[in-house]
Design a protein around this motif. Structure first.
Motif, PDB file in Angstrom:
ATOM      1  N   HIS A   1       0.834  -1.206   0.000  1.00  0.00           N
ATOM      2  CA  HIS A   1       0.000   0.000   0.000  1.00  0.00           C
ATOM      3  C   HIS A   1       0.865   1.252   0.000  1.00  0.00           C
ATOM      4  O   HIS A   1       0.546   2.249  -0.655  1.00  0.00           O
ATOM      5  CB  HIS A   1      -0.917   0.000   1.234  1.00  0.00           C
ATOM      6  N   ILE A   2       1.945   1.201   0.758  1.00  0.00           N
ATOM      7  CA  ILE A   2       2.858   2.349   0.834  1.00  0.00           C
ATOM      8  C   ILE A   2       3.554   2.557  -0.501  1.00  0.00           C
ATOM      9  O   ILE A   2       3.676   3.692  -0.984  1.00  0.00           O
ATOM     10  CB  ILE A   2       3.878   2.128   1.961  1.00  0.00           C
ATOM     11  N   ARG A   3       3.995   1.468  -1.125  1.00  0.00           N
ATOM     12  CA  ARG A   3       4.660   1.579  -2.433  1.00  0.00           C
ATOM     13  C   ARG A   3       3.700   2.121  -3.486  1.00  0.00           C
ATOM     14  O   ARG A   3       4.084   2.954  -4.323  1.00  0.00           O
ATOM     15  CB  ARG A   3       5.211   0.217  -2.866  1.00  0.00           C
ATOM     16  N   ASP A   4       2.459   1.654  -3.455  1.00  0.00           N
ATOM     17  CA  ASP A   4       1.465   2.117  -4.436  1.00  0.00           C
ATOM     18  C   ASP A   4       1.237   3.622  -4.306  1.00  0.00           C
ATOM     19  O   ASP A   4       1.149   4.341  -5.313  1.00  0.00           O
ATOM     20  CB  ASP A   4       0.143   1.374  -4.245  1.00  0.00           C
ATOM     21  N   PHE A   5       1.133   4.101  -3.067  1.00  0.00           N
ATOM     22  CA  PHE A   5       0.892   5.526  -2.862  1.00  0.00           C
ATOM     23  C   PHE A   5       2.105   6.346  -3.310  1.00  0.00           C
ATOM     24  O   PHE A   5       1.957   7.418  -3.892  1.00  0.00           O
ATOM     25  CB  PHE A   5       0.567   5.811  -1.398  1.00  0.00           C
ATOM     26  N   PHE A   6       3.291   5.832  -3.047  1.00  0.00           N
ATOM     27  CA  PHE A   6       4.502   6.532  -3.494  1.00  0.00           C
ATOM     28  C   PHE A   6       4.520   6.624  -5.018  1.00  0.00           C
ATOM     29  O   PHE A   6       4.949   7.638  -5.581  1.00  0.00           O
ATOM     30  CB  PHE A   6       5.749   5.814  -2.991  1.00  0.00           C
ATOM     31  N   GLY A   7       4.052   5.591  -5.669  1.00  0.00           N
ATOM     32  CA  GLY A   7       3.979   5.621  -7.125  1.00  0.00           C
ATOM     33  C   GLY A   7       3.037   6.707  -7.621  1.00  0.00           C
ATOM     34  O   GLY A   7       3.335   7.403  -8.603  1.00  0.00           O
ATOM     35  N   VAL A   8       1.908   6.889  -6.929  1.00  0.00           N
ATOM     36  CA  VAL A   8       0.950   7.929  -7.316  1.00  0.00           C
ATOM     37  C   VAL A   8       1.552   9.313  -7.129  1.00  0.00           C
ATOM     38  O   VAL A   8       1.465  10.169  -8.015  1.00  0.00           O
ATOM     39  CB  VAL A   8      -0.352   7.807  -6.497  1.00  0.00           C
ATOM     40  N   LEU A   9       2.181   9.560  -5.968  1.00  0.00           N
ATOM     41  CA  LEU A   9       2.721  10.903  -5.724  1.00  0.00           C
ATOM     42  C   LEU A   9       3.892  11.215  -6.660  1.00  0.00           C
ATOM     43  O   LEU A   9       4.103  12.361  -7.044  1.00  0.00           O
ATOM     44  CB  LEU A   9       3.099  11.085  -4.256  1.00  0.00           C
ATOM     45  N   THR A  10       4.641  10.176  -7.035  1.00  0.00           N
ATOM     46  CA  THR A  10       5.732  10.388  -7.994  1.00  0.00           C
ATOM     47  C   THR A  10       5.183  10.750  -9.366  1.00  0.00           C
ATOM     48  O   THR A  10       5.680  11.673 -10.025  1.00  0.00           O
ATOM     49  CB  THR A  10       6.605   9.123  -8.100  1.00  0.00           C
TER      50      THR A  10
END
Length: 217
Positions: free
Chosen positions: A103-112
Motif C-alpha cells: 500500500h505504501i509503495r502504491d501511494f509513493f507511485g501515485v505521488l511520484t
C-alpha cells in the motif's frame, strides 16, 4: 472546520475500536449506531491539516481518485503571473496492525507520477519493510517527499490540535474590563505558532510558514 474537528475527534475517541472483537460486539448490540468509518477518518485528517497547516484540503472520496483521499494545490505568483505550483496529496488508512508495504509503495507511485508531496495517515503502523521503503525513498534528493504518520504520531498531532482549539476558544471567550486586546492577541498567536510548528515537525515539515494569520470558522 473547527466544529467538524471537535465532532469527529469525539466520535473517533468513542466509536472507533482498535480491537476488532470489541467492534463486532458493539455492532451486534448497537446496530443503529453510526460508528466511526473511513470517510469520518478522511474528514478528521482534513480538519487536522486545516488546524495545523492553515490549508483546506479537498476531499476526493466521492471520485475515488486513484487512492488519493485529500488534495491541496498552492500557486506561487509573481504579480499576476503563476510561476509555480505546490501539490500535496494525502491517503488516509483506517487500519489495525501494520499497513502492508504494498500500500505504501502504491501511494509513493501515485505521488511520484503526480509530482506531489505525499502524506500517509493511518491508525495502524508501518511494517519493517514499509519503514525501509520510506527511508530509501526519501534518501534521493530528486524524489518527491513522502511522510508517514502512524497511530503514535497521529495521537500526538491530535493532542496538539486539541491544545490549539482550547487556546483559541479561551482567547475568544475571555472577558475583562481592562483587556489589552493587542497584547493578548500577540501572546495568544505566539502560543499558536509554537503549537503549529510542533505539529508540522511531527509531520516532517521542516520549514513551516509562520507568517499566516489564524483561520477561524
Amino acid at each position: 472546520m473547527l466544529a467538524q474537528y471537535k465532532f469527529l475527534r469525539l466520535k473517533f475517541q468513542t466509536l472507533w475500536f482498535e480491537d476488532i472483537f470489541l467492534e463486532k460486539i458493539a455492532t451486534k448490540y448497537a446496530s443503529s449506531v453510526n460508528f466511526f468509518d473511513s470517510v469520518d477518518f478522511e474528514r478528521l485528517i482534513q480538519s487536522l491539516l486545516y488546524i495545523l497547516q492553515d490549508r483546506l484540503y479537498v476531499l476526493t472520496s466521492a471520485s475515488h481518485d486513484r487512492g488519493v483521499d485529500l488534495r491541496f494545490c498552492e500557486n506561487f505568483c509573481f504579480g499576476n503571473e503563476v510561476i509555480g505550483v505546490s501539490h500535496y496529496i494525502v491517503q488516509c488508512k483506517l487500519y489495525r496492525g501494520n499497513v502492508p508495504a504494498a500500500h505504501i509503495r502504491d501511494f509513493f507511485g501515485v505521488l511520484t507520477k503526480e509530482v506531489a508531496e505525499g502524506y500517509f495517515f493511518t491508525t495502524g503502523s508501518s511494517s519493517p519493510a514499509g519503514k525501509r521503503f520510506i527511508a530509501d525513498a526519501n534518501k534521493s534528493p530528486y524524489a518527491n517527499k513522502f511522510f508517514f504518520v502512524d497511530k503514535a504520531r497521529l495521537s500526538q498531532v491530535i493532542q496538539l490540535a486539541d491544545q490549539i482549539i482550547g487556546k483559541t476558544e479561551g482567547y475568544i471567550c475571555a472577558e475583562s474590563e481592562e483587556r489589552d486586546e493587542d497584547r493578548e492577541f500577540e501572546l495568544y498567536w505566539q502560543d499558536i505558532k509554537k503549537l503549529k510548528a510542533q505539529g508540522k515537525k511531527l509531520m516532517n515539515i521542516e520549514k513551516p510558514n509562520n507568517t499566516q494569520m489564524p483561520l477561524f470558522e
